[in-house]
Scaffold this active site. Structure first.
Site, PDB file in Angstrom:
ATOM      1  N   HIS A  57       0.817  -1.208  -0.033  1.00  0.00           N
ATOM      2  CA  HIS A  57      -0.062  -0.114  -0.121  1.00  0.00           C
ATOM      3  C   HIS A  57       0.910   1.294  -0.160  1.00  0.00           C
ATOM      4  O   HIS A  57       2.167   1.249   0.087  1.00  0.00           O
ATOM      5  CB  HIS A  57      -0.887   0.119   1.352  1.00  0.00           C
ATOM      6  N   GLU A  59       1.311   3.655   2.107  1.00  0.00           N
ATOM      7  CA  GLU A  59       1.875   3.959   3.174  1.00  0.00           C
ATOM      8  C   GLU A  59       3.345   3.264   3.436  1.00  0.00           C
ATOM      9  O   GLU A  59       4.208   3.883   4.004  1.00  0.00           O
ATOM     10  CB  GLU A  59       0.997   3.462   4.559  1.00  0.00           C
ATOM     11  N   CYS A  91      -2.076  -1.035   7.536  1.00  0.00           N
ATOM     12  CA  CYS A  91      -1.175   0.014   7.398  1.00  0.00           C
ATOM     13  C   CYS A  91      -1.461   0.879   8.649  1.00  0.00           C
ATOM     14  O   CYS A  91      -0.201   1.408   8.881  1.00  0.00           O
ATOM     15  CB  CYS A  91      -1.775   0.739   6.222  1.00  0.00           C
ATOM     16  N   THR A 168     -25.030   9.577 -34.762  1.00  0.00           N
ATOM     17  CA  THR A 168     -24.227   8.905 -34.698  1.00  0.00           C
ATOM     18  C   THR A 168     -23.808   8.183 -35.840  1.00  0.00           C
ATOM     19  O   THR A 168     -22.925   7.593 -35.936  1.00  0.00           O
ATOM     20  CB  THR A 168     -24.469   7.861 -33.402  1.00  0.00           C
ATOM     21  N   SER A 175     -20.997   5.468 -40.463  1.00  0.00           N
ATOM     22  CA  SER A 175     -20.551   6.318 -39.280  1.00  0.00           C
ATOM     23  C   SER A 175     -18.980   6.428 -38.849  1.00  0.00           C
ATOM     24  O   SER A 175     -18.691   6.833 -38.062  1.00  0.00           O
ATOM     25  CB  SER A 175     -21.262   5.595 -37.951  1.00  0.00           C
ATOM     26  N   ARG A 191     -10.989   3.779 -21.404  1.00  0.00           N
ATOM     27  CA  ARG A 191     -10.694   2.254 -21.314  1.00  0.00           C
ATOM     28  C   ARG A 191      -9.681   1.883 -20.329  1.00  0.00           C
ATOM     29  O   ARG A 191      -9.996   1.079 -19.636  1.00  0.00           O
ATOM     30  CB  ARG A 191     -10.519   1.586 -22.735  1.00  0.00           C
ATOM     31  N   ASP A 207     -19.821  -3.368 -35.682  1.00  0.00           N
ATOM     32  CA  ASP A 207     -18.605  -2.514 -35.829  1.00  0.00           C
ATOM     33  C   ASP A 207     -17.183  -3.515 -35.687  1.00  0.00           C
ATOM     34  O   ASP A 207     -16.282  -3.164 -36.164  1.00  0.00           O
ATOM     35  CB  ASP A 207     -18.317  -1.707 -34.419  1.00  0.00           C
ATOM     36  N   LEU A 211     -12.725  -3.732 -28.527  1.00  0.00           N
ATOM     37  CA  LEU A 211     -12.971  -3.069 -27.208  1.00  0.00           C
ATOM     38  C   LEU A 211     -11.829  -2.906 -26.336  1.00  0.00           C
ATOM     39  O   LEU A 211     -12.158  -3.102 -25.053  1.00  0.00           O
ATOM     40  CB  LEU A 211     -14.265  -3.618 -26.483  1.00  0.00           C
ATOM     41  N   ARG A 214      -5.514   0.094 -26.863  1.00  0.00           N
ATOM     42  CA  ARG A 214      -4.476   0.097 -27.572  1.00  0.00           C
ATOM     43  C   ARG A 214      -3.273   0.938 -26.969  1.00  0.00           C
ATOM     44  O   ARG A 214      -3.492   2.017 -27.055  1.00  0.00           O
ATOM     45  CB  ARG A 214      -4.694   0.636 -29.135  1.00  0.00           C
TER      46      ARG A 214
END
Lengths: 373, 373
Positions: A57, A59, A91, A168, A175, A191, A207, A211, A214
């Site tokens: 952690h 600390e 901690c 859209t 699109s 993401r 599409d 998802l 990158r």
């Protein structure tokens, strides 16, 4: 604005702790982002942040840096020190053993396993404690973790992209490249920050979307150290996904949320089919969100079409809208941003509060919080 | 960015002239906004701006303030001094008579009656002249005047207001108070700056709109001195307007643009019916715009519904979009912002360039320029 209970120096050191905490934002999940600064004679003698669940952690890092010098120091931590034995010892115990004389936490940890017990443990050991310094900034570090601890639901950020007139796709479905490459790069960072990316089978199929993150498109240096892919959660109420899709060519955890199992395909080892109760033959969205929270998913990035996005808003499951708008006008025959019930009065319409507004390349990007009724 | 042809002092004094010019922005029409600063020994010895057509030009105010001291001074003017006898004598002559030794103009006046002749007159009198300092800022002072001088068409600013998903009314037509009172106040300033407000009969009838400036809602001090109402231009191809409408209860010039005269009503004295050639039984929009320019209308604020706004974009007559967005989501059944042809490819879609982006109360407001192909 300075809180008069705390000195200007206190604000300065806590700000530093918050900056440190942010460096963990692509990696700490399901743990919170936490930063810690140890100060003695107005000098920082140790600092650190939580990097990865299972690792030390914040600390611990700060105490290690300070060594014996920690005796008599003040600790600034962005979240109440933990009091329980998890994968690491508490901690609070570490701070006591190091002889720290004062601990200021930006906020109390709402985690039921802590919830004030960390500060109590410190006080019982004779350490001066306080909390409530730069709380808003500390809250912003851990939108997902805090929402999950408080409500057993993840924080859902809905990302949408449209033209200036909220469209859209053209009437024929075209699109491609509505928004700029700069906007798409910002989406990669969104993401990378998320525990899960949530979408629907339609979007994935239309599409042929992967998802995934990158990482080479990320600007942020911190992200370069991360290769953690968010879990991809795809709602597929009609069992329409097939293993040939690009989604399944990227090896990282996928959850397919369904109302009944599909054994007609052989799925890669990183795919899990999860059965969620049905409502009107569709995956029940509140049940799915609760299930994701149970699996320690803090922050969900919703990247969906107009129907799923609308259903998530209707079910009151969205916390934040991230809207990218391209400087184009697509006209009334084009597809609308979000499907919602046919409201009869403006008072029924979902309202938001715009938090940030900026230029991203030639586009604009705004963050808005959903107002709860 | 500094233009290296000019000194830092030159930039400073021209900036001051531009600030002065802005003070006329609610009142000078159909004349341009112009500011003038006279400088001697690095001190401002005279300054002024054009307030109202028919009244003294900026140079006259500045020369009057400087008096005999103007001899040997440098004049900074935001637009080339005029060379022709209009309602006032030519400013170039005034500068020559006062013994000014150097004149810097931000830009040449594209008015065919000037077009370089002002600077030439000064040079012929042995005065050192230059131009091209802070030209962009000077152009921005007179979007309407400059467009009209260059193209014989007015500059059209299309004002639209919508929810974040680009909707302007619910399926049943309800649209009251989509945007905040702060946004509506900004619209008043946009109206006050304009020579004409252009709308369609539908909008006027449905909203029973007056389309006048409510001066008490303006923040700007400068506007307090103005009571000039923009001409209201209403397109009424089907002769649907009637004198009972609220529009006609406000006494200030109204032009009703029609394809044929309507003598079935008695109109107030401030109403003029103008016959414009018809295209597909509707008022021909390019012909109407040319007619407005002939009447010295520089800047038109288009406040129309989705159909007329779309037709104006289609006809390539819109220069700028001012879009107010309220933090609401109204859904796909609500009415869309703008009606455009059903494009088959993204390459056919109108593109804009976002110039400014800001919070207005709880709303956002953006200004975008229409890109010409």
């Amino acid at each position: 604005m300075l809180d008069s209970r705390f000195s200007e120096r206190d604000h300065f050191f806590m700000s530093r702790a918050i900056e440190l905490a942010k460096q963990g934002r692509f990696t700490t999940t399901p743990n919170p982002n936490v930063g810690c600064v140890l100060v003695k004679d107005n000098q920082i003698i140790g600092e650190g942040f939580h990097i990865q669940a299972g690792g030390p952690h914040a600390e611990v890092h700060a105490l290690k840096m300070a060594g014996d010098n920690a005796k008599g120091a003040t600790a600034y931590v962005t979240l109440e020190p933990c009091s329980h034995y998890g994968r690491t010892p508490p901690c609070a115990e570490g701070l006591i053993n190091a002889g720290v004389s004062r601990v200021i936490a930006a906020m109390v940890d709402p985690n039921p396993e802590v919830a004030g017990r960390g500060l109590k443990m410190l006080e019982d050991a004779g350490i001066e404690t306080d909390f409530g310094l730069l709380t808003n900034e500390a809250e912003a570090l851990n939108l997902g973790f805090l929402k999950r601890m408080r409500t057993n639901l993840p924080y859902v950020r809905c990302k949408l992209a449209a033209s200036l007139d909220g469209k859209t796709a053209l009437h024929n479905g075209e699109s491609k490249w509505i928004t700029s490459s700069e906007s798409r790069r910002v989406v990669q960072a969104l993401r990378a920050e998320s525990c899960a990316v949530l979408s629907g089978a339609d979007t994935v199929i239309i599409d042929n979307a992967k998802l995934n993150v990158r990482f080479d498109e990320l600007d942020e240096l911190d992200a370069k150290h991360s290769t953690r892919q968010p879990v991809r959660v795809i709602i597929d109420s009609q069992n329409r996904l097939t293993p040939e899709l690009a989604l399944f060519q990227q090896e990282s955890k996928i959850i397919i949320a369904r109302t009944k199992l599909d054994n007609s395909h052989t799925w890669p080892h990183f795919v899990e089919q999860v059965i969620v109760k049905a409502t009107n033959d569709k995956v029940d969205l509140p049940a799915l969100m609760a299930m994701l929270a149970e699996r320690s998913i803090n922050l969900v990035l919703l990247e969906a079409g107009a129907t799923l996005a609308g259903k998530m808003f209707e079910a009151n499951l969205v916390d934040e809208l991230v809207l990218f708008m391209a400087p184009k006008l697509m006209g009334h025959t084009s597809k609308s941003l979000i499907n919602l019930p046919a409201f009869d009065a403006m008072s029924q319409v979902p309202e938001l509060e715009i938090k940030t507004l900026k230029h991203v390349g030639q586009d604009i990007c705004l963050h808005a919080l959903v107002k709860r009724n």
